[in-house]
Design a protein around this motif. Structure first.
Motif, PDB file in Angstrom:
ATOM      1  N   LEU A 169       5.924   2.686   0.537  1.00  0.00           N
ATOM      2  CA  LEU A 169       4.735   2.304   1.312  1.00  0.00           C
ATOM      3  C   LEU A 169       3.475   2.372   0.434  1.00  0.00           C
ATOM      4  CD1 LEU A 169       4.356   1.808   4.485  1.00  0.00           C
ATOM      5  CD2 LEU A 169       3.242   4.046   4.444  1.00  0.00           C
ATOM      6  N   HIS A 170       3.360   3.495  -0.273  1.00  0.00           N
ATOM      7  CA  HIS A 170       2.200   3.668  -1.153  1.00  0.00           C
ATOM      8  C   HIS A 170       2.174   2.621  -2.262  1.00  0.00           C
ATOM      9  CE1 HIS A 170       1.607   8.217  -0.113  1.00  0.00           C
ATOM     10  NE2 HIS A 170       1.071   7.412   0.783  1.00  0.00           N
ATOM     11  N   GLY A 224       3.395  -0.313  -2.255  1.00  0.00           N
ATOM     12  CA  GLY A 224       3.027  -1.610  -1.689  1.00  0.00           C
ATOM     13  C   GLY A 224       1.514  -1.758  -1.630  1.00  0.00           C
ATOM     14  N   ALA A 225       0.861  -0.727  -1.110  1.00  0.00           N
ATOM     15  CA  ALA A 225      -0.599  -0.786  -0.971  1.00  0.00           C
ATOM     16  C   ALA A 225      -1.282  -0.752  -2.332  1.00  0.00           C
ATOM     17  CB  ALA A 225      -1.078   0.385  -0.115  1.00  0.00           C
ATOM     18  N   TRP A 226      -0.778   0.102  -3.197  1.00  0.00           N
ATOM     19  CA  TRP A 226      -1.414   0.278  -4.513  1.00  0.00           C
ATOM     20  C   TRP A 226      -1.298  -0.993  -5.347  1.00  0.00           C
ATOM     21  CZ3 TRP A 226       0.007   0.393  -9.712  1.00  0.00           C
ATOM     22  CH2 TRP A 226      -0.916   0.991 -10.582  1.00  0.00           C
ATOM     23  N   ARG A 259      -0.746  -4.065  -4.296  1.00  0.00           N
ATOM     24  CA  ARG A 259      -1.476  -5.178  -3.693  1.00  0.00           C
ATOM     25  C   ARG A 259      -2.928  -5.159  -4.159  1.00  0.00           C
ATOM     26  NH1 ARG A 259      -2.123  -3.726   1.504  1.00  0.00           N
ATOM     27  NH2 ARG A 259       0.120  -3.746   1.810  1.00  0.00           N
ATOM     28  N   ASP A 277      -5.200 -12.459  -2.499  1.00  0.00           N
ATOM     29  CA  ASP A 277      -3.867 -11.916  -2.813  1.00  0.00           C
ATOM     30  C   ASP A 277      -3.625 -10.639  -2.021  1.00  0.00           C
ATOM     31  OD1 ASP A 277      -5.753 -10.456  -4.255  1.00  0.00           O
ATOM     32  OD2 ASP A 277      -4.660 -10.493  -6.149  1.00  0.00           O
ATOM     33  N   THR A 278      -4.702  -9.948  -1.671  1.00  0.00           N
ATOM     34  CA  THR A 278      -4.571  -8.683  -0.947  1.00  0.00           C
ATOM     35  C   THR A 278      -4.394  -8.877   0.555  1.00  0.00           C
ATOM     36  OG1 THR A 278      -6.980  -8.649  -1.002  1.00  0.00           O
ATOM     37  CG2 THR A 278      -5.839  -7.287  -2.602  1.00  0.00           C
ATOM     38  N   ARG A 280      -1.858 -10.481   1.806  1.00  0.00           N
ATOM     39  CA  ARG A 280      -0.460 -10.788   2.103  1.00  0.00           C
ATOM     40  C   ARG A 280       0.392  -9.525   2.180  1.00  0.00           C
ATOM     41  NH1 ARG A 280       1.138 -16.373  -1.010  1.00  0.00           N
ATOM     42  NH2 ARG A 280      -0.394 -17.681   0.065  1.00  0.00           N
ATOM     43  N   ASP A 281       1.258  -9.538   3.181  1.00  0.00           N
ATOM     44  CA  ASP A 281       2.314  -8.519   3.287  1.00  0.00           C
ATOM     45  C   ASP A 281       1.789  -7.097   3.421  1.00  0.00           C
ATOM     46  OD1 ASP A 281       4.258 -10.536   3.097  1.00  0.00           O
ATOM     47  OD2 ASP A 281       4.113 -10.505   0.900  1.00  0.00           O
ATOM     48  N   THR A 328       1.394  -3.649   5.777  1.00  0.00           N
ATOM     49  CA  THR A 328       2.209  -3.024   6.804  1.00  0.00           C
ATOM     50  C   THR A 328       1.418  -1.869   7.402  1.00  0.00           C
ATOM     51  OG1 THR A 328       4.270  -1.841   7.258  1.00  0.00           O
ATOM     52  CG2 THR A 328       3.392  -1.651   5.052  1.00  0.00           C
ATOM     53  N   ASP A 385      -0.972   0.792   5.394  1.00  0.00           N
ATOM     54  CA  ASP A 385      -0.449   1.417   4.170  1.00  0.00           C
ATOM     55  C   ASP A 385      -1.573   1.785   3.209  1.00  0.00           C
ATOM     56  OD1 ASP A 385      -1.033  -1.248   3.636  1.00  0.00           O
ATOM     57  OD2 ASP A 385       0.900  -1.733   2.722  1.00  0.00           O
ATOM     58  N   ALA A 386      -2.540   0.874   3.051  1.00  0.00           N
ATOM     59  CA  ALA A 386      -3.621   1.132   2.095  1.00  0.00           C
ATOM     60  C   ALA A 386      -4.467   2.323   2.543  1.00  0.00           C
ATOM     61  CB  ALA A 386      -4.487  -0.107   1.934  1.00  0.00           C
ATOM     62  N   LEU A 419      -2.654   5.673   2.101  1.00  0.00           N
ATOM     63  CA  LEU A 419      -2.774   6.128   0.714  1.00  0.00           C
ATOM     64  C   LEU A 419      -4.177   6.678   0.460  1.00  0.00           C
ATOM     65  CD1 LEU A 419      -1.661   6.364  -2.158  1.00  0.00           C
ATOM     66  CD2 LEU A 419      -2.231   3.956  -2.526  1.00  0.00           C
ATOM     67  N   GLN A 421       7.344   1.754  10.670  1.00  0.00           N
ATOM     68  CA  GLN A 421       6.320   0.862  10.133  1.00  0.00           C
ATOM     69  C   GLN A 421       6.596  -0.571  10.546  1.00  0.00           C
ATOM     70  OE1 GLN A 421       7.473   1.850   5.835  1.00  0.00           O
ATOM     71  NE2 GLN A 421       6.737  -0.267   5.617  1.00  0.00           N
TER      72      GLN A 421
END
Ligand code: FE2
Ligand code: FE2
Lengths: 391, 284
Positions: free
Chosen positions: A44-45, A47-49, A51, B84-85, B87-88, B90, B179-180, B183, B201
């Motif tokens: 999960l992390h 994916g975010a990082w 992106r 780009d950010t 897309r996808d 969660t 998700d972002a 984190l 998720q």
């Protein structure tokens, strides 16, 4: 086979990205990195990082796979070094901004708005050594002077000391502001000159302190400030050219000032006055050394600059033509201090000593002007045009 | 070619800097461009459909509404570009590590903290996830909403942060966080790393999209998209704008990532099929 990095139990929320970044650094855009680890939120992390940093991440396999994006490479694509670390560039690019000399500078961002970005307009080969000497020679006014040693002076002698100190402080104000202005408009690529000027400003701050403190040691208020003296100092602040400012302040002004400080040390009626003038004179000698070396450097690169130096002296002389110069209270005080008593014969000796001081100052100025490149007759002529206020 | 007018929502003061920068950058390439700022997405979408702006920098929810309004009116809105950010993404349903919960169904009778009423990522999508696990929000689970910046479709991070804090402080049993932001909250210490666990998720979904409305000159909108797609992260003039807007490159718009949100909107009745606004109180 993709490269693999193993984060073990480390999460990206506690620094794990550093390991990922380090592994990615060795890859080209499109390169693949397998990330192993047992942190429950690793995928999960990641994916975010990824992106946010323009990398792609594939979660299909047994461990997340990063496909490196191009953002890092693109960010540095147009980067240039701010000159060479061990070499002073002839011209400092405003786009280098405040970067360290030789640093890799990301393209973009506002250019630095400074007037002095050319080496030969600000430099002197001796600058690095003078800075090192300045850094080593900083002193603490609280301990370098024994403030309890002043003793009691006769009232009129104390008055003379207070008057001279009052005069010194206003000169120090000008001597502080001029290099501070030069500094503010200087490209920091010329680091050693910047550091040297900063040390000079700090020196002057100390001089302001010790002279003020000596003035107020036995008195509630300082002495008088004459309009002519202030007018003379004001013309120093009006000079906006780096070299002309350095020339007028340091070569001519501070050069004469050193002679004055030595004179005061010699004739000081008390140990505190002797100490503060001696300490300041030592710093001033460095300020003069830079001014002379720098002005000589400019003249070597461009001999025609001598005529601009000459014009600057003449212009200042014109501006001060109708002012009184050194105020009478100060010149009288210098005689009293050199005399050491009110006996007529002593006053005569004091008078002669001040006359000798003026001629020492003149000789010093002529010597420095000749060193810079003026023929002797012109040096004598220009020295004679120097302000009667000494600085 | 006519000047292109863009609508954007001012969810933060930096939005002014961003679009002034884009205007300068586009102008430098001979493209006439201007923008208007909205205090929320609903009016922006309505203006896009009415042709008062040519393109709109739409949230995913604004895209869904624009699409519905357009379909109902028999006109077209097109997705021309996205970051780009976008897309996808969660969204995670997070619980405290020590909670005796192992599946979304275990949340029955408990409290779930969400973001603002109109946040696709922190409210609509995760509540839809709970529905698919057999839990009707409001009756099977108590929903604790954090209405920060209503009208901004969740662009304001405050609702999510408050939801995370509610979880941390025991005011909720679960929190819905992207998700972002999960984190981010871990890194900044809002949630102590290791103190939470992901219970479920959502499937990947897409976020913002640049939508061209029915009033846009086609050639102009295409040129705009082309210029955006050509913006390089290596361009020192463009890079600060991309950094501010949170992307490393523009991608062509795609509409495949909004199906889950369409479903969530239907389930909650947030908009009707024609894009009409139905659900409850939307006052900012
Ligand atoms: Fe000084
Ligand atoms: Fe000095």
């Amino acid at each position: 086979m993709p490269v693999t990095v193993d984060l073990e139990t480390l999460g990206l929320d506690t620094g794990g990205h550093l390991l990922v970044q380090r592994a990615l650094a060795g890859l080209r855009p499109g390169g693949r990195l397998r990330v192993r680890g047992s942190h429950p939120q690793l995928a999960l992390h990641l994916g975010a990082w990824c992106r946010a940093r323009g990398h792609r991440v594939e979660l299909a396999g047994d461990a997340p796979l990063i496909v490196k994006g191009a953002a890092d490479e693109l960010r540095w694509a147009g980067a240039e070094r701010a000159g060479l670390p061990g070499q002073v560039s002839g011209r400092a690019d405003p786009r280098w901004g405040l970067a360290a000399r030789g640093a890799l500078v990301e393209a973009g961002g506002p250019p630095l708005d400074v007037a002095w970005a050319e080496r030969d307009l600000v430099w002197a080969e001796v600058a690095p050594r003078l800075y090192a000497r300045a850094a080593a020679a900083q002193w603490d006014p609280a301990t370098a002077v024994d403030w309890s040693a002043a003793g009691d002076l006769p009232d009129d002698v104390e008055d003379a000391v207070v008057q001279v100190m009052t005069y010194l402080v206003e000169n120090e104000h000008a001597a502080l502001i001029v290099p501070a202005r030069m500094l503010a408009n200087l490209h920091p690529h010329f680091r050693e000159v910047m550091q040297l000027l900063a040390a000079q400003v700090a020196d002057e701050a100390r001089h302001v302190e010790v002279f003020t403190r000596r003035a107020l040691l036995r008195r509630d208020a300082p002495g008088v400030s004459g309009a002519g003296g202030r007018a003379s100092l004001r013309t120093l602040l009006d000079e906006t050219d780096f070299t002309l400012a350095s020339f007028l302040l340091s070569v001519l002004g501070e050069g004469s000032f050193v002679d004055l400080l030595k004179f005061l040390d010699r004739h000081a009626p008390d140990p505190v006055t002797a100490a503060v003038t001696r300490l300041a004179a030592r710093d001033e000698a460095r300020h003069v050394a830079f001014g002379v070396a720098h002005t000589a450097h400019v003249v070597r690169a461009d001999p025609a600059f001598l005529s601009r130096l000459r014009t600057a002296v003449e212009r200042r002389h014109e501006a001060l033509r109708d002012t009184a110069g050194l105020n009478r209270e100060v010149s009288d005080s210098l005689v009293v201090l050199a005399a050491g008593s009110w006996e007529p014969a002593a006053i005569r000796r004091g008078w002669d000593a001040v006359r000798r001081l003026r001629s020492e100052m003149d000789e010093g100025r002529r010597r420095r002007l000749a060193h810079i490149g003026f023929p002797d007759d012109e040096a004598a002529e220009l020295s004679a045009l120097h302000t009667r206020n000494f600085m | 070619m006519n000047a292109l007018l863009l609508g954007a929502v001012a969810y933060d003061p930096k939005v002014v800097t961003i679009w002034e920068g884009f205007r300068r950058w586009l102008g430098g390439r001979g493209f006439e461009f201007d923008f208007v700022l909205y205090s929320g997405y609903e009016r922006q979408v309505e203006d896009l459909l009415a042709g008062r702006v040519d393109v709109a920098w739409n949230s995913p929810l604004a895209w869904v509404r624009a699409r519905r309004l357009a379909a109902a009116a028999g006109v077209e809105v097109r997705a021309v570009a996205m970051r780009d950010t976008d897309r996808d993404l969660t969204t995670a349903v997070v619980v405290r590590s020590d909670a005796p919960l192992t599946s979304p169904a275990d949340l029955r009778g408990r409290t779930v903290a969400v973001g603002a009423a109109d946040s696709p990522q922190a409210t609509l999508l995760p509540l839809s996830l709970l529905r698919s696990a057999g839990l009707e929000p409001g009756s099977d689970v108590k929903v604790r909403r954090h209405d920060v910046g209503v009208g901004l479709h969740g662009d304001h991070i405050g609702g999510e942060r408050e939801a995370a804090i509610a979880l941390r402080d025991g005011l909720a049993d679960a929190a819905c966080v992207t998700d972002a932001n999960l984190l981010l909250f871990g890194r900044e210490g809002t949630l102590v790393p290791g103190s939470t666990r992901v219970l479920a998720q959502t499937a990947p979904y897409d976020h913002c999209v640049m939508a061209a409305g029915p009033g846009a000159d086609r050639a102009s909108a295409e040129r705009f998209a082309e210029l955006l797609l050509g913006m390089s992260y290596a361009d020192p003039e463009a890079r600060p704008l991309l950094d501010l807007e949170g992307l490393t490159r523009w991608l062509p718009g795609r509409t495949s990532g909004y199906a889950a949100l369409e479903a969530a909107v239907d389930e909650s009745g947030f908009y009707d099929r024609e894009g009409g606004v139905r659900a409850g109180d939307r006052r900012p």
